[in-house]
Design a protein around this motif. Sequence first.
Motif, mmCIF file in Angstrom:
data_model
loop_
_atom_site.group_PDB
_atom_site.id
_atom_site.type_symbol
_atom_site.label_atom_id
_atom_site.label_comp_id
_atom_site.label_asym_id
_atom_site.label_seq_id
_atom_site.Cartn_x
_atom_site.Cartn_y
_atom_site.Cartn_z
ATOM 1 N N SER A 64 0.821 -1.157 -0.081
ATOM 2 C CA SER A 64 -0.017 -0.102 -0.082
ATOM 3 C C SER A 64 0.842 1.300 -0.041
ATOM 4 O O SER A 64 2.192 1.115 0.259
ATOM 5 C CB SER A 64 -0.684 -0.018 1.187
ATOM 6 N N LYS A 100 0.030 2.070 -9.885
ATOM 7 C CA LYS A 100 -1.513 2.086 -10.436
ATOM 8 C C LYS A 100 -2.117 0.800 -10.029
ATOM 9 O O LYS A 100 -3.405 0.530 -10.303
ATOM 10 C CB LYS A 100 -1.221 2.302 -12.089
ATOM 11 N N THR A 101 -1.348 -0.099 -9.532
ATOM 12 C CA THR A 101 -1.796 -1.399 -9.121
ATOM 13 C C THR A 101 -2.647 -1.284 -7.740
ATOM 14 O O THR A 101 -2.872 -2.460 -7.407
ATOM 15 C CB THR A 101 -0.740 -2.215 -9.154
ATOM 16 N N ARG A 102 -2.396 -0.225 -7.119
ATOM 17 C CA ARG A 102 -2.704 -0.272 -5.679
ATOM 18 C C ARG A 102 -4.371 0.172 -5.540
ATOM 19 O O ARG A 102 -4.715 0.809 -5.096
ATOM 20 C CB ARG A 102 -2.012 1.167 -4.813
ATOM 21 N N THR A 103 -5.079 -0.689 -6.112
ATOM 22 C CA THR A 103 -6.563 -0.854 -6.016
ATOM 23 C C THR A 103 -6.943 -1.377 -4.730
ATOM 24 O O THR A 103 -6.139 -2.076 -3.914
ATOM 25 C CB THR A 103 -7.046 -1.780 -7.121
ATOM 26 N N PRO A 104 -8.212 -0.968 -4.054
ATOM 27 C CA PRO A 104 -8.702 -1.699 -2.791
ATOM 28 C C PRO A 104 -8.551 -3.142 -2.910
ATOM 29 O O PRO A 104 -8.357 -3.521 -2.057
ATOM 30 C CB PRO A 104 -10.076 -0.932 -2.792
ATOM 31 N N GLY A 105 -9.101 -3.419 -4.055
ATOM 32 C CA GLY A 105 -9.122 -5.300 -4.148
ATOM 33 C C GLY A 105 -7.880 -5.696 -4.199
ATOM 34 O O GLY A 105 -7.926 -6.898 -3.359
#
Length: 144
Positions: A64, A100-105
């Motif tokens: 994160s 850009k890969t730090r999505t909540p999912g």
Amino acid sequence: MTAVAVELRRGRDPVAPGLFDRLVDFCAQEYGLERCVAERIQDQAIALCWVTGTTRSGNTMAPSATVDPGWHTFMLHSTEYTHWCQEQFGYYLHHTPNSKTRTPGLMVDVAARIRAAGLVVDESLWGTAADCNPPTCCCDGPCC
């Protein structure tokens, strides 16, 4: 069926206590954090590194934004980090940033993988903490 209490390991456990303290001190100073917050971040960064390294899942896991400084701190201690990687995994664990890969999912998935490995997860550092009811700690202040 009888429930058996299992003590979860902390992220800091795979590193020597002296090294962990040096990393925390550096992280706190470098990023302007209270030491207790830097300690939590460093613990989770090491947990992430350990799970990523032991499962060879660097292409599907990411820190994160809050945990990332802990990994940077560890890597800046390059001699110790390189030795630790070789000792733990047999190879150097690279950090290839991609915010850009730090999505909540993804953060939920990463936290779940760390937990599945038997390590304690500090949900608030992954952006996955549930709502809280004041006056309990919502983990958005120092030393929660």
